[in-house]
Design an enzyme around this catalytic site. Structure first.
Site, mmCIF file in Angstrom:
data_model
loop_
_atom_site.group_PDB
_atom_site.id
_atom_site.type_symbol
_atom_site.label_atom_id
_atom_site.label_comp_id
_atom_site.label_asym_id
_atom_site.label_seq_id
_atom_site.Cartn_x
_atom_site.Cartn_y
_atom_site.Cartn_z
ATOM 1 N N GLY A 144 -40.550 22.818 22.760
ATOM 2 C CA GLY A 144 -39.389 21.956 22.599
ATOM 3 C C GLY A 144 -39.180 21.438 21.191
ATOM 4 N N SER A 182 -35.042 19.743 18.959
ATOM 5 C CA SER A 182 -34.496 18.425 18.653
ATOM 6 C C SER A 182 -35.555 17.368 18.917
ATOM 7 C CB SER A 182 -33.242 18.141 19.501
ATOM 8 O OG SER A 182 -33.589 18.098 20.883
ATOM 9 N N GLY A 183 -35.210 16.141 18.559
ATOM 10 C CA GLY A 183 -36.021 14.990 18.928
ATOM 11 C C GLY A 183 -37.460 15.027 18.448
ATOM 12 N N GLY A 236 -40.005 16.866 19.319
ATOM 13 C CA GLY A 236 -40.554 18.184 19.017
ATOM 14 C C GLY A 236 -40.150 18.649 17.635
ATOM 15 N N SER A 239 -45.591 9.404 29.160
ATOM 16 C CA SER A 239 -44.661 8.301 28.923
ATOM 17 C C SER A 239 -45.150 7.056 29.626
ATOM 18 C CB SER A 239 -43.270 8.666 29.460
ATOM 19 O OG SER A 239 -42.416 7.543 29.493
ATOM 20 N N TYR A 242 -39.234 10.935 37.664
ATOM 21 C CA TYR A 242 -39.698 11.000 36.281
ATOM 22 C C TYR A 242 -41.105 10.428 36.170
ATOM 23 C CZ TYR A 242 -39.860 10.338 31.216
ATOM 24 O OH TYR A 242 -40.226 10.369 29.886
#
Length: 322
Positions: free
Chosen positions: A29, A32-33, A35, A157, A183
């Site tokens: 990944g 974007s972000g 990664g 997370s 999640y």
């Protein structure tokens, strides 16, 4: 564990004066972000990063920017990986195995958050299937490529505090679907996977850890409406105010990715192996969450027996033994 870094440390702080020339890192990944920032930071210090991505077209655009930061021989290459498809996972892992080049670090970064009820190609609940089962299958299939003394970093997370894994009904077939609970389950699964992987492979010096990057404004919340995001932030700030704490602030990308790169190439492997890390340090184990965004890992998420039970369930679900 003595540590010079903390919540506001950036990837630049963590990697300052480090030469990563010759180190190969696989990051899922990188389009974007977090990664993207993880790959950029590592490449800027000389590492060869292999970015495993779902959308190669998007990743090529992001990769062009990452390469402008390359130094000391740093490189970025891309491979296609769809974590929501076991066929895609197997195609990518088979290609890497044929290539045969080893990795010093694997960072399982990609994921989805709070998606509407749905299923992966193989019929798994979207978040559990993508965040956990996709990485479980992929990492285990390329495990022989992880060099002796290497590391696995799995992004989790603080959302793991929402829910333990459900070993009976992982796909919400018998209970109403809740995106936040789903999640949370998937993020708990990420931690439990790292615990079980660490136990299996520490004999050849491979250590695994799970990390919480902090809360960063990225595309990860794309499944949430602006109203849902604002409501969530309002609830967090109300609770923080009750505790006499300052209003919530997002971390920057460089601050968010700092814990990933710290765990990957800076931290003492013996101290982080089988543990959960946040803010560039090892987190305490807690039985109860201490308010919104409090620190610590829930005891159920690092329970060895729970980790083994999830491992067995995951093998049955994907139809492979490791």
């Amino acid at each position: 564990m003595t540590n010079a870094f903390e919540a506001t440390s950036t990837t630049g702080d963590v990697l300052m004066n480090r030469d990563l020339s010759g180190i190969r890192v696989l990051v899922t990944g990188v389009s974007s972000g977090l990664g993207w920032e993880t790959a950029r930071a590592l490449v800027s210090r000389g590492a060869h990063v292999v970015g495993a991505v779902r959308d190669l077209v998007k990743a090529r655009r992001a990769g062009a920017e990452i390469r402008t930061h390359a130094a000391n021989g740093g490189e970025l290459s891309l491979v296609a990986l769809d974590l929501a498809s076991l066929e895609g996972v197997r195609a990518c892992s088979d290609a890497l195995m044929r290539d045969g080049r080893s990795f010093d670090v694997v960072i399982a970064n990609a994921g989805v958050m709070r998606t509407p009820y749905g299923h992966t190609v193989d019929g798994f609940e979207t978040q559990f299937g993508t965040n956990h089962l996709g990485h479980f299958a992929f990492v285990n299939r390329i495990e022989p490529l992880i060099a002796t003394g290497g590391r696995l970093v799995v992004l989790s997370s603080t959302g793991h505090r929402t829910a333990d894994v459900d070993l009976i009904d992982p796909n919400f077939e018998h209970m109403p679907y809740d995106a936040g609970v789903a999640y949370g389950r998937s993020k708990t699964a990420n931690i439990l996977f790292s615990v079980a992987f660490d136990r299996r492979h520490r004999t050849r010096g491979i250590r695994a850890t799970a990390v919480h990057p902090g809360v960063i404004k990225t595309a990860l919340d794309r499944s949430m409406t602006p109203e849902e995001v604002n409501l969530m932030l309002a609830r967090i700030n109300a609770a923080l105010a009750t505790e006499g704490r300052s209003p919530f602030q997002y971390k920057s990308l460089a601050q968010g990715a700092a814990t990933s790169v710290w765990a990957a190439v800076v931290a003492n492997a013996e101290e982080i192996g089988g543990r959960y890390c946040e803010d560039c340090g090892v987190s305490p184990v807690v039985d109860q969450p201490d308010g919104p965004l409090g620190k610590g890992v829930m005891a159920y998420a690092v329970d060895a027996e729970r980790a083994e039970a999830l491992w067995s369930l995951s093998e049955r679900m994907i139809g492979e033994r490791f």
